[in-house]
Design a protein around this motif. Structure first.
Motif, PDB file in Angstrom:
ATOM      1  N   ARG A  71       7.855  -1.114  -4.732  1.00 57.84           N
ATOM      2  CA  ARG A  71       6.995  -2.166  -4.226  1.00 57.84           C
ATOM      3  C   ARG A  71       5.652  -2.144  -4.940  1.00 57.84           C
ATOM      4  O   ARG A  71       5.141  -1.086  -5.282  1.00 57.84           O
ATOM      5  CB  ARG A  71       6.783  -1.999  -2.718  1.00 57.84           C
ATOM      6  CG  ARG A  71       8.101  -2.093  -1.921  1.00 57.84           C
ATOM      7  CD  ARG A  71       7.866  -1.811  -0.457  1.00 57.84           C
ATOM      8  NE  ARG A  71       9.105  -1.880   0.306  1.00 57.84           N
ATOM      9  CZ  ARG A  71       9.516  -2.967   0.945  1.00 57.84           C
ATOM     10  NH1 ARG A  71       8.781  -4.057   0.920  1.00 57.84           N
ATOM     11  NH2 ARG A  71      10.641  -2.968   1.619  1.00 57.84           N
ATOM     12  N   VAL A  72       5.050  -3.324  -5.141  1.00 56.22           N
ATOM     13  CA  VAL A  72       3.758  -3.429  -5.821  1.00 56.22           C
ATOM     14  C   VAL A  72       2.826  -4.264  -4.965  1.00 56.22           C
ATOM     15  O   VAL A  72       3.246  -4.987  -4.057  1.00 56.22           O
ATOM     16  CB  VAL A  72       3.915  -4.064  -7.218  1.00 56.22           C
ATOM     17  CG1 VAL A  72       4.732  -3.185  -8.133  1.00 56.22           C
ATOM     18  CG2 VAL A  72       4.547  -5.446  -7.120  1.00 56.22           C
ATOM     19  N   SER A  73       1.522  -4.166  -5.274  1.00 52.60           N
ATOM     20  CA  SER A  73       0.512  -4.910  -4.532  1.00 52.60           C
ATOM     21  C   SER A  73       0.280  -6.256  -5.194  1.00 52.60           C
ATOM     22  O   SER A  73       0.406  -6.423  -6.408  1.00 52.60           O
ATOM     23  CB  SER A  73      -0.793  -4.113  -4.487  1.00 52.60           C
ATOM     24  OG  SER A  73      -0.577  -2.867  -3.895  1.00 52.60           O
ATOM     25  N   THR A  74      -0.114  -7.242  -4.391  1.00 53.59           N
ATOM     26  CA  THR A  74      -0.422  -8.574  -4.900  1.00 53.59           C
ATOM     27  C   THR A  74      -1.578  -8.488  -5.885  1.00 53.59           C
ATOM     28  O   THR A  74      -2.583  -7.815  -5.641  1.00 53.59           O
ATOM     29  CB  THR A  74      -0.789  -9.500  -3.730  1.00 53.59           C
ATOM     30  OG1 THR A  74       0.299  -9.506  -2.804  1.00 53.59           O
ATOM     31  CG2 THR A  74      -1.057 -10.913  -4.220  1.00 53.59           C
ATOM     32  N   GLY A  75      -1.448  -9.199  -7.025  1.00 48.13           N
ATOM     33  CA  GLY A  75      -2.503  -9.215  -8.040  1.00 48.13           C
ATOM     34  C   GLY A  75      -2.325  -8.166  -9.108  1.00 48.13           C
ATOM     35  O   GLY A  75      -3.047  -8.173 -10.107  1.00 48.13           O
ATOM     36  N   SER A  98      -8.552  -3.598 -10.883  1.00 48.86           N
ATOM     37  CA  SER A  98      -9.052  -3.102  -9.602  1.00 48.86           C
ATOM     38  C   SER A  98      -8.465  -1.711  -9.380  1.00 48.86           C
ATOM     39  O   SER A  98      -7.582  -1.517  -8.559  1.00 48.86           O
ATOM     40  CB  SER A  98      -8.627  -4.061  -8.484  1.00 48.86           C
ATOM     41  OG  SER A  98      -9.176  -3.668  -7.259  1.00 48.86           O
ATOM     42  N   PRO A  99      -8.947  -0.724 -10.181  1.00 47.34           N
ATOM     43  CA  PRO A  99      -8.336   0.613 -10.135  1.00 47.34           C
ATOM     44  C   PRO A  99      -8.652   1.344  -8.833  1.00 47.34           C
ATOM     45  O   PRO A  99      -9.618   1.015  -8.140  1.00 47.34           O
ATOM     46  CB  PRO A  99      -8.976   1.319 -11.340  1.00 47.34           C
ATOM     47  CG  PRO A  99     -10.296   0.654 -11.486  1.00 47.34           C
ATOM     48  CD  PRO A  99     -10.091  -0.782 -11.103  1.00 47.34           C
ATOM     49  N   VAL A 151      -7.783  -3.754  -1.974  1.00 45.84           N
ATOM     50  CA  VAL A 151      -6.856  -4.878  -1.865  1.00 45.84           C
ATOM     51  C   VAL A 151      -7.600  -6.071  -1.291  1.00 45.84           C
ATOM     52  O   VAL A 151      -8.727  -5.941  -0.797  1.00 45.84           O
ATOM     53  CB  VAL A 151      -5.640  -4.514  -0.975  1.00 45.84           C
ATOM     54  CG1 VAL A 151      -4.806  -3.431  -1.616  1.00 45.84           C
ATOM     55  CG2 VAL A 151      -6.089  -4.069   0.417  1.00 45.84           C
ATOM     56  N   ASN A 152      -6.941  -7.224  -1.339  1.00 42.02           N
ATOM     57  CA  ASN A 152      -7.537  -8.464  -0.827  1.00 42.02           C
ATOM     58  C   ASN A 152      -8.910  -8.704  -1.439  1.00 42.02           C
ATOM     59  O   ASN A 152      -9.913  -8.891  -0.745  1.00 42.02           O
ATOM     60  CB  ASN A 152      -7.619  -8.443   0.700  1.00 42.02           C
ATOM     61  CG  ASN A 152      -6.265  -8.252   1.344  1.00 42.02           C
ATOM     62  OD1 ASN A 152      -5.246  -8.703   0.795  1.00 42.02           O
ATOM     63  ND2 ASN A 152      -6.216  -7.573   2.485  1.00 42.02           N
ATOM     64  N   GLU A 153      -8.970  -8.644  -2.778  1.00 41.70           N
ATOM     65  CA  GLU A 153     -10.198  -8.873  -3.554  1.00 41.70           C
ATOM     66  C   GLU A 153     -11.318  -7.918  -3.156  1.00 41.70           C
ATOM     67  O   GLU A 153     -12.490  -8.261  -3.114  1.00 41.70           O
ATOM     68  CB  GLU A 153     -10.650 -10.325  -3.380  1.00 41.70           C
ATOM     69  CG  GLU A 153      -9.651 -11.322  -3.907  1.00 41.70           C
ATOM     70  CD  GLU A 153     -10.082 -12.761  -3.726  1.00 41.70           C
ATOM     71  OE1 GLU A 153      -9.402 -13.633  -4.269  1.00 41.70           O
ATOM     72  OE2 GLU A 153     -11.115 -12.982  -3.052  1.00 41.70           O
ATOM     73  N   GLY A 154     -10.933  -6.684  -2.841  1.00 43.16           N
ATOM     74  CA  GLY A 154     -11.918  -5.648  -2.541  1.00 43.16           C
ATOM     75  C   GLY A 154     -12.417  -5.641  -1.116  1.00 43.16           C
ATOM     76  O   GLY A 154     -13.262  -4.818  -0.756  1.00 43.16           O
ATOM     77  N   LYS A 155     -11.893  -6.540  -0.261  1.00 35.91           N
ATOM     78  CA  LYS A 155     -12.367  -6.585   1.121  1.00 35.91           C
ATOM     79  C   LYS A 155     -11.795  -5.442   1.946  1.00 35.91           C
ATOM     80  O   LYS A 155     -12.366  -5.069   2.976  1.00 35.91           O
ATOM     81  CB  LYS A 155     -11.979  -7.920   1.754  1.00 35.91           C
ATOM     82  CG  LYS A 155     -12.647  -9.119   1.067  1.00 35.91           C
ATOM     83  CD  LYS A 155     -12.170 -10.430   1.678  1.00 35.91           C
ATOM     84  CE  LYS A 155     -12.786 -11.621   0.958  1.00 35.91           C
ATOM     85  NZ  LYS A 155     -12.285 -12.915   1.491  1.00 35.91           N
ATOM     86  N   HIS A 156     -10.677  -4.921   1.555  1.00 39.53           N
ATOM     87  CA  HIS A 156     -10.042  -3.830   2.290  1.00 39.53           C
ATOM     88  C   HIS A 156      -9.588  -2.759   1.306  1.00 39.53           C
ATOM     89  O   HIS A 156      -9.552  -2.990   0.092  1.00 39.53           O
ATOM     90  CB  HIS A 156      -8.837  -4.327   3.096  1.00 39.53           C
ATOM     91  CG  HIS A 156      -9.168  -5.401   4.075  1.00 39.53           C
ATOM     92  ND1 HIS A 156      -9.011  -6.731   3.789  1.00 39.53           N
ATOM     93  CD2 HIS A 156      -9.669  -5.321   5.342  1.00 39.53           C
ATOM     94  CE1 HIS A 156      -9.389  -7.450   4.837  1.00 39.53           C
ATOM     95  NE2 HIS A 156      -9.796  -6.621   5.794  1.00 39.53           N
ATOM     96  N   VAL A 157      -9.252  -1.598   1.837  1.00 41.02           N
ATOM     97  CA  VAL A 157      -8.704  -0.515   1.015  1.00 41.02           C
ATOM     98  C   VAL A 157      -7.482   0.067   1.703  1.00 41.02           C
ATOM     99  O   VAL A 157      -7.366   0.010   2.927  1.00 41.02           O
ATOM    100  CB  VAL A 157      -9.742   0.613   0.754  1.00 41.02           C
ATOM    101  CG1 VAL A 157     -10.887   0.111  -0.077  1.00 41.02           C
ATOM    102  CG2 VAL A 157     -10.241   1.216   2.065  1.00 41.02           C
ATOM    103  N   LYS A 158      -6.576   0.606   0.871  1.00 41.02           N
ATOM    104  CA  LYS A 158      -5.435   1.365   1.376  1.00 41.02           C
ATOM    105  C   LYS A 158      -5.455   2.732   0.709  1.00 41.02           C
ATOM    106  O   LYS A 158      -5.704   2.822  -0.494  1.00 41.02           O
ATOM    107  CB  LYS A 158      -4.128   0.644   1.077  1.00 41.02           C
ATOM    108  CG  LYS A 158      -4.009  -0.656   1.873  1.00 41.02           C
ATOM    109  CD  LYS A 158      -2.627  -1.241   1.774  1.00 41.02           C
ATOM    110  CE  LYS A 158      -2.524  -2.484   2.652  1.00 41.02           C
ATOM    111  NZ  LYS A 158      -1.160  -3.066   2.627  1.00 41.02           N
ATOM    112  N   THR A 159      -5.202   3.748   1.517  1.00 38.63           N
ATOM    113  CA  THR A 159      -5.424   5.118   1.070  1.00 38.63           C
ATOM    114  C   THR A 159      -4.136   5.920   1.084  1.00 38.63           C
ATOM    115  O   THR A 159      -3.308   5.778   1.982  1.00 38.63           O
ATOM    116  CB  THR A 159      -6.479   5.810   1.973  1.00 38.63           C
ATOM    117  OG1 THR A 159      -7.673   5.024   1.964  1.00 38.63           O
ATOM    118  CG2 THR A 159      -6.799   7.210   1.467  1.00 38.63           C
TER     119      THR A 159
END
Length: 1026
Positions: free
Chosen positions: A704-708, A809-810, A860-868
């Motif tokens: 699975r990959v993230s959007t963008g 967006s590393p 994620v979501n253009e930097g509005k959120h993060v997943k760890t």
């Protein structure tokens, strides 16, 4: 009192907000004055009894106002104020002994796990029981309420931290008590979990008048997106012929919806759900197997599928474990070089091989004899000079057993030697007379076949077999014989049978005939028919410039160094004649056969394949075999030059599977009258053209990959000629959409989809299987790597890297080695990217066991959120001995002649390999023993110490003094007694201080409650005035 208990709370509509007493989210205490009722918000401590009491006070005052004067009402109101105040402050606001300082607790209030992990979308069953201390009242016959508080154990500050109350007043979180609270069972079911529920939780029980909060027995709940990996365990001795029990278990935080376990040991395994000692559950599957050497290296794979979102979805985790099975030696075999019969005095090499785990520790060689086998050598290699034949075998041994190889027979013999020919009558003979030729030779085993040849211009002609050859002379000629046994053959010298004439039919023969080995002896014989006899034979070797004279005489013998072309010239009084040339070629093997293919070599076409071998002796043609057809029909054809060829042939229809197929054809030439054979072999690889095959698609990054993020699709196919065009398609409802061309397709992900490619060459095309691109929420774990020698005083480089599917967006990497590490982003060989942080440290023994923790935070979501995601790795550092110390038993002074035990201990990695004991002396320390334990009879006092050593260094312990008992014992006893008295007095003082501090705890807590009540009352009065 019965009327009070049955009275409704409805009269309280006169109070603030007309709320019913027993339904208020914030219960109240009523302070009564002569003029008004005042409702003060308090905590949730009030139950139904307090409600009834409040109602009764309202009714009494209403009746008094009607019947009596205001004075009487005032007296009644004053009494009511005193009663309510006393009851409320005594019963409602309290801090029980359970809420006191945790250091004073002697037993737990509740029994529940300290930490629990759960999965998003699933539930969590919290096993819980509580106890009531002696002296506290708990009535199991009345209604008991349970409360869960998060973050803070304090029930009244703030109220927002109360997330569930079984009374129904609070249900912020989806919880329910499945245990019977009246039986002190507070087991709770926490449903529909998400990551925001990760927090610290406290349990509270309310059973009037008993209420208590488990301030010290808190529960830490962690809710994660990814399920825990299952655990594979093997019990038993992991070696062949032993029975072991293999189990796969998975944590089961939600017993109502347990995980489904599957593995590759048994398709349909029976699941067992077990309750652990702490009340949590584990799901398990199990199988017992008896191990064999074939299980070694087998990978056990176990998957746990957790149902989430009420069974609509699943989340899966997997664990793998490789079996490492020990076994005794297998497939033990012996090889000999050279093979077959060997000559006495030659060198023979025997080699023993075996497969074992642990590896073979010893190879032993034996030679059989009449009485018993004789051990001749050890080691996998045994080389010796042959004196006579024998039977040999080897035994391979490791810790688990041994195995004996099959026997190998060594046979000693000799090829034919001293082969010679005799003629009767000797000398010149007349045409038509009878001549007898006899061939003799010495060999072991004896010669099995004698073959007679007569030389000719083209090639020697086989004329007879047997050691005796008799014929009538027609003209002169040169004859020789070949003696053959199992070990080889030898050609005799030539014998010339002459008829009077000038030299004619001059010919040359070579012995041995055919190809020869470098260094071997070659005999060239020149023969000619002449009358009178040939007077001189001269030998020549051709060269670039001119022939070179090399010898004279009809016989020319020499050791071969290289090939060449020879001839001879026969001369008598009447003239001379030159023989035909003879070619000396260095080789022992027969000519290789020839493989030919006719037709268009591509799939679906029919071709004819043949294998042919030169047939110099049509009477004894070669036997052809190949891997195309076991029993092929042989054909012998005569060539245009009069020679012969033996051939086999087969027609086949080609497919792509034939490409790369190696055609092997062997020609077995019978020699020595068919008693032996010589073999040559030819190989040819089929190169078949075919349309694309095995067309497949790969995706990077996989999973699975993230959007963008950037995704790379690669199309590969096997084709001959290679694929000329790759075309990509994306499926949709109406028809597939062509997206790009080329074997590589890279794009930024906007949504999921199904892709495939079509590979094309001149012969056709093929469509790959579909690949599904799925967008995932959980980021991949980072990777921790350590480069360098991991031992103390060495510098190592430690790095933490994270896959970077979206370089724009590393991820942000943090770890516990360095707060602010410099990030680098690297491009990998497959054009994907990796983000890395790195640090070099010099190791010490204190680093051993240190857990490196690295977290990757993906925006994620253009930097509005993060997943760890997080990874951990434990350092294992090797170091020289540390904390080396010596203990003595018995301790203290000892009597002369008694037994004393000294023990040396040290901490080291790898463990200490040697302990050495020393006793000090005036000149230098004396080494007295080795080992961690040193026991001896005391003769006199002394000072001892030990030195601990491993591969990385050593360390010396502190000295221990061995003293013989004497008069000084009395003084030592007095010192010990004084120290004991001082220790006792100190202990009593500390205990008294502790008791005083305990007495001060409860008044201080009560004071905090009084301050809180007064602050609430003042706030309510201000609201009334406004």
């Amino acid at each position: 009192m019965k009327e009070k208990s049955q009275t409704s709370c409805e009269p309280l509509h006169l109070l603030q907000d007309q709320q019913r007493c027993n339904n208020q989210r914030t219960p109240a205490v009523i302070f009564v004055s002569t003029s008004q009722f005042l409702l003060l918000p308090l905590t949730d401590h009030l139950g139904s009894k307090t409600c009834d009491f409040c109602i009764e006070l309202v009714r009494q005052q209403t009746a008094l106002k009607k019947k009596h004067s205001l004075n009487v009402v005032s007296v009644m109101a004053d009494q009511s104020v005193r009663m309510v105040t006393a009851i409320v402050l005594h019963s409602v606001f309290f801090l029980s002994g359970d809420s006191a300082d945790c250091s004073g607790l002697t037993a737990r209030f509740i029994t529940a796990p300290k930490e629990m992990e759960a999965l998003t979308g699933s539930c969590l069953q919290i096993p819980c029981n509580f106890s009531v201390k002696s002296g506290k009242e708990f009535n199991s016959k009345i209604t008991t309420f349970g409360v869960w508080i998060k973050n803070s154990p304090y029930f009244h500050k703030p109220l927002s931290e109360v997330i569930f109350n079984s009374s129904g007043t609070v249900s912020t979180y989806p919880m329910s008590f499945t245990g019977d609270l009246s039986q002190k069972n507070c087991t709770t079911l926490f449903s529909s979990l998400n990551t925001t529920y990760t927090d610290t939780y406290y349990f509270r029980v309310e059973n009037w008048p008993f209420r208590a909060t488990a301030r010290c027995d808190f529960l830490q709940i962690k809710v994660k997106d990814s399920p825990p990996k299952p655990r594979i365990e093997i019990s038993g001795d992991v070696k062949e012929k032993e029975s072991v029990s293999i189990s796969c278990s998975a944590s089961t935080p939600c017993p109502h919806s347990p995980p489904q376990l599957t593995w590759n040991l048994q398709p349909d395994s029976h699941h067992m759900m077990e309750e652990n000692t702490d009340g949590t559950f584990t799901t398990r599957i199990q199988k017992s197997i008896t191990l064999s050497h074939e299980h070694d290296g087998f990978i056990i794979s176990c998957s746990a599928r957790y149902p989430v979102n009420e069974g609509k979805d699943v989340k899966t985790s997997e664990e793998r474990k490789t079996l490492s099975v020990s076994y005794a030696p297998k497939n033990t075999s012996v090889s000999i070089c050279p093979s077959g019969r060997v000559s006495a005095g030659s060198r023979v090499i025997l080699t023993c091989s075996s497969r074992a785990k642990p590896p073979v520790s010893r190879f032993t060689w034996f030679n059989t004899s009449r009485d018993a086998p004789i051990k001749v050598s050890e080691g996998d290699f045994y080389s010796f000079n042959v004196t006579d034949g024998g039977v040999y075998y080897c035994v391979a041994t490791n810790q688990l057993g041994d195995q004996t190889s099959s026997e190998i027979h060594l046979t000693v013999g000799d090829a034919p030697k001293n082969t010679s020919v005799s003629i009767s009558p000797s000398g010149r003979v007349s045409a038509g007379s009878r001549v007898n030729l006899t061939c003799s030779s010495r060999a072991k085993p004896p010669v099995s076949r004698f073959t007679w040849f007569r030389t000719s211009r083209d090639a020697p002609i086989k004329v007879s077999e047997g050691d005796f050859y008799s014929f009538n002379v027609t003209d002169g000629g040169v004859y020789y014989c070949v003696a053959t046994n199992q070990l080889g053959d030898q050609t005799s010298s030539e014998i010339h049978q002459l008829i009077g004439d000038a030299p004619k039919n001059t010919s040359t023969s070579i012995c041995p005939s055919g190809r020869v080995s470098a260094g071997s002896r070659v005999n060239l014989t020149c023969s000619s028919r002449a009358k009178p006899p040939v007077r001189r034979f001269t030998w020549f070797k051709t060269s670039r410039d001119a022939p070179i004279k090399v010898s004279e005489g009809d016989f020319y013998s020499f050791n071969v160094t290289d090939g060449g072309v020879y001839y001879c010239v026969a001369t008598n009084q009447l003239g001379d004649q030159t023989s035909s040339e003879i070619h000396l070629t260095i080789e022992d093997s027969p000519p290789k056969p020839r493989i030919e293919i006719s037709g268009d070599v591509k799939e679906k076409e029919s071709v004819s394949i043949s294998c042919s071998a030169s047939t110099p002796c049509p009477h004894s043609p070669p036997q052809l075999t190949w891997n195309l057809q076991p029993d092929s029909h042989h054909m012998m054809e005569e060539n245009t030059d009069g020679t012969f060829t033996t051939r086999i042939q087969k027609s086949i229809t080609l497919s792509h599977e034939h490409d790369g197929f190696i055609i092997t054809c062997s020609a077995r030439y019978p020699v020595n009258e068919g008693k032996d054979v010589k073999t040559s072999e030819e190989r040819k690889t089929l190169s078949v053209s075919y349309a694309p095959k095995n067309t497949s698609v790969s995706i990077s990054p996989s999973g699975r990959v993230s959007t963008g993020c950037r995704v790379n699709l690669t199309c590969s196919s096997r084709a001959k000629p290679p694929v000329s065009n790759f075309t990509w398609f994306k499926t949709c409802r109406d028809a597939p959409i062509k997206v790009p061309e080329g074997d590589f397709y890279s794009f930024n992900v906007t949504d999921g989809g199904v892709y495939y490619c079509v590979a094309t060459n001149q012969l056709g095309d093929q469509t790959s299987s579909e690949i599904h691109l799925t967008v995932e929420d959980s980021p991949p774990k980072p990777r921790i790597e350590i480069s360098g020698d991991v031992k103390e005083k060495e510098s190592v480089s430690i790095s933490c890297s994270a896959s970077t599917p979206c370089p724009h967006s590393p991820p942000q990497l943090t770890w516990n080695l360095q707060p602010d590490s410099h990030h680098t982003m690297e491009e990998n060989t497959d054009r994907t990217f990796t983000t890395r942080i790195q640090k070099s440290i010099t190791l010490s023994h204190e680093h051993d066991g240190f857990i490196i923790t690295c977290s990757a935070r993906y925006p994620v979501n253009e930097g509005k959120h993060v997943k760890t995601s997080e990874e951990r790795k434990t350092l294992s550092v090797s170091y020289a001995p540390k904390n080396t110390s010596v203990s003595i038993s018995p301790s203290g002074r000892v009597s002369a002649g008694s037994r004393v035990n000294l023990t040396c201990s040290s901490r080291a990695k790898p463990p200490v390999s040697r302990f050495t004991w020393f006793k000090t002396s005036r000149d230098a320390p004396i080494k007295v023993s080795e080992g961690d334990f040193y026991s001896f009879n005391v003769s006199d006092g002394g000072v001892y110490y030990c030195v601990a050593t491993n591969q990385l260094g050593n360390q010396t312990s502190s000295e221990v003094h061995l003293t013989i008992k004497g008069d000084q014992l009395v003084g030592a006893q007095v010192v010990v007694k004084v120290l004991g008295i001082i220790l006792l007095v100190t202990t009593l003082l500390i205990f008294e201080c502790w008791l005083k501090s305990r007495r001060c705890t409860k008044p201080q807590e009560d004071a905090e409650e009084d301050i809180y009540v007064n602050m609430v009352a003042m706030r309510q009065k201000r609201k009334r005035k406004l």
